[in-house]
Write a protein that holds these residues in place. Structure first.
Motif: not given
Length: 322
Positions: A224-244
Motif C-alpha cells: 500500500g505505501s513505501l513506508y508502513n508499519e507492516f513493511k518496516i516491521r517485517y523488513s527489520s525483522r528479516n534483516s536480523i534473520y538474514l544476517i544470522y
C-alpha cells in the motif's frame, strides 16, 4: 516443449491483473505457462482471471500465506527448466520472456560460472524514463537496496553481475532450488529474494542483471505505501534473520562494527519518519528467529565463495552512491 513457468503471486490485485496478463499474452516467445497463486483475495481477482484468461492455471489459498509461500507453491507446481517470478503490478515489454531466457542461457567469460538468476530491468510505471530496479545489492551495513532506483533509465543498459535479483521480475534456474532450497517461508515477505540469492552465492552460483528484459512496475501495490508499519516491521525483522542465517560466526564478528552502524542509522531514519517503535519491534522479532538449526551449514569447500561475498559486502557500501 515449454521453457519457463511464470509464477504470479496475487492478493487483491484485480486492478493490475488485466494489463499484466495481457502483456504476457503478447510475448514474442510463447513457450511458457502462467500460474497465478492467489493469497485469499477478496476482490474477485480469481473470477476475473478465470473469465478473461482461461489459459492461466490458478491455485488458491484460503488466506494470505505471504509472498514466499505463494511463489514456493508455484515453483513446486512448475516442471520447466526455468521459473519466472512476476509481480501482479507489472506490465512486460513484448520481448521480456525471450530476453530473460537468453540472459540466463548466455555463455559467460568464465566457463565455470553457473547462473542462478537474472533480474529484469524494472522501470517506473508512471515514468518509464526512470529506474525502479536494476538489480539488488547487499552491503556490510546489513542493507539490501535496489540499484539505480529513481535515476534515468538510459544509464542502466549494461549487463552486469549483481548480488541478487529482485523477485518482482526475475528468472531462476529451477534445478538450483532443489540444491539450496526454496524461498524461506519464515520471511513471509521482504528480503526473501536476497536470502535465496545469498544461499545460491554461498553454493557458488551467480546472479546477473538482464537490461534487455524490460518491465514497468507500480511498486508497493500489495503493502500500500513505501513506508508502513507492516513493511518496516517485517523488513527489520528479516534483516536480523538474514544476517544470522547466512553469515558464519567469524564473518558476523568481522562485520559487527559496520552492521551496528547500519542499524543505528536505520533507527535514526525511521525515528524521523515516526516508525522507530515498529523498527525496534521488528529487530526483536528477528532476534527471536535466530536458532542454530536455521543457519546455513558452513562447508570448507565454499570458503572461496564466502570470501568473494565479503569483498562484495564492502564494495557495495560505496556502490550505493552511484
Amino acid at each position: 516443449m515449454q521453457i519457463a513457468t511464470i509464477v504470479i503471486p496475487n492478493y487483491n490485485g484485480m486492478q493490475y491483473l488485466g494489463p499484466c496478463l495481457e502483456s504476457l499474452m503478447m510475448q514474442s516467445r510463447q513457450d511458457f505457462s502462467v500460474i497465478l497463486i492467489d493469497n485469499g483475495s477478496q476482490d474477485a481477482s480469481v473470477e476475473f482471471v478465470e473469465t478473461h484468461f482461461p489459459e492461466v492455471v490458478i491455485h488458491r489459498f484460503d488466506r494470505n500465506e505471504g509472498f514466499c509461500r505463494a511463489v514456493n507453491e508455484g515453483i513446486r507446481l512448475s516442471r520447466t527448466p526455468y521459473v519466472i517470478l512476476l509481480n501482479n503490478d507489472t506490465v512486460c515489454d513484448e520481448t521480456f520472456v525471450e530476453e530473460l531466457v537468453r540472459a540466463i542461457e548466455a555463455p559467460r567469460e568464465e566457463r565455470a560460472v553457473q547462473v542462478f538468476s537474472c533480474a529484469a530491468k524494472m522501470v517506473q510505471m508512471d515514468d518509464p524514463e526512470k529506474m525502479d530496479n536494476a538489480g539488488d545489492y547487499y552491503c556490510a551495513f546489513g542493507w539490501a537496496y535496489a540499484f539505480g532506483k529513481g535515476k534515468p533509465a538510459a544509464g542502466y543498459d549494461r549487463e552486469r553481475e549483481i548480488f541478487s535479483a529482485c523477485a518482482a521480475a526475475a528468472i531462476y534456474r529451477r534445478e538450483v532450488f532443489e540444491e539450496i532450497g526454496l524461498f524461506d517461508e519464515t520471511h513471509f515477505a521482504y528480503l526473501e529474494d536476497t536470502d535465496v540469492a545469498y544461499r545460491a552465492r554461498i553454493a557458488g552460483y551467480r546472479n546477473y542483471y538482464a537490461p534487455k528484459a524490460v518491465v514497468r512496475h507500480v511498486g508497493s501495490a500489495t503493502s500500500g505505501s513505501l513506508y508502513n508499519e507492516f513493511k518496516i516491521r517485517y523488513s527489520s525483522r528479516n534483516s536480523i534473520y538474514l544476517i544470522y542465517k547466512n553469515m558464519p560466526w567469524p564473518q558476523m564478528v568481522l562485520n559487527f562494527p559496520l552492521l551496528l552502524a547500519g542499524f543505528l542509522i536505520k533507527m535514526l531514519f525511521f525515528a524521523g519518519k515516526g516508525y522507530l517503535r515498529e523498527y525496534i519491534r521488528g529487530l526483536g522479532a528477528g532476534r527471536a528467529l535466530c536458532h542454530p538449526d536455521k543457519k546455513v551449514a558452513f562447508q570448507r569447500k565454499n570458503l572461496k565463495h564466502y570470501a568473494r561475498i565479503q569483498i562484495e559486502l564492502w564494495v557495495n557500501l560505496f556502490r550505493r552512491l552511484f
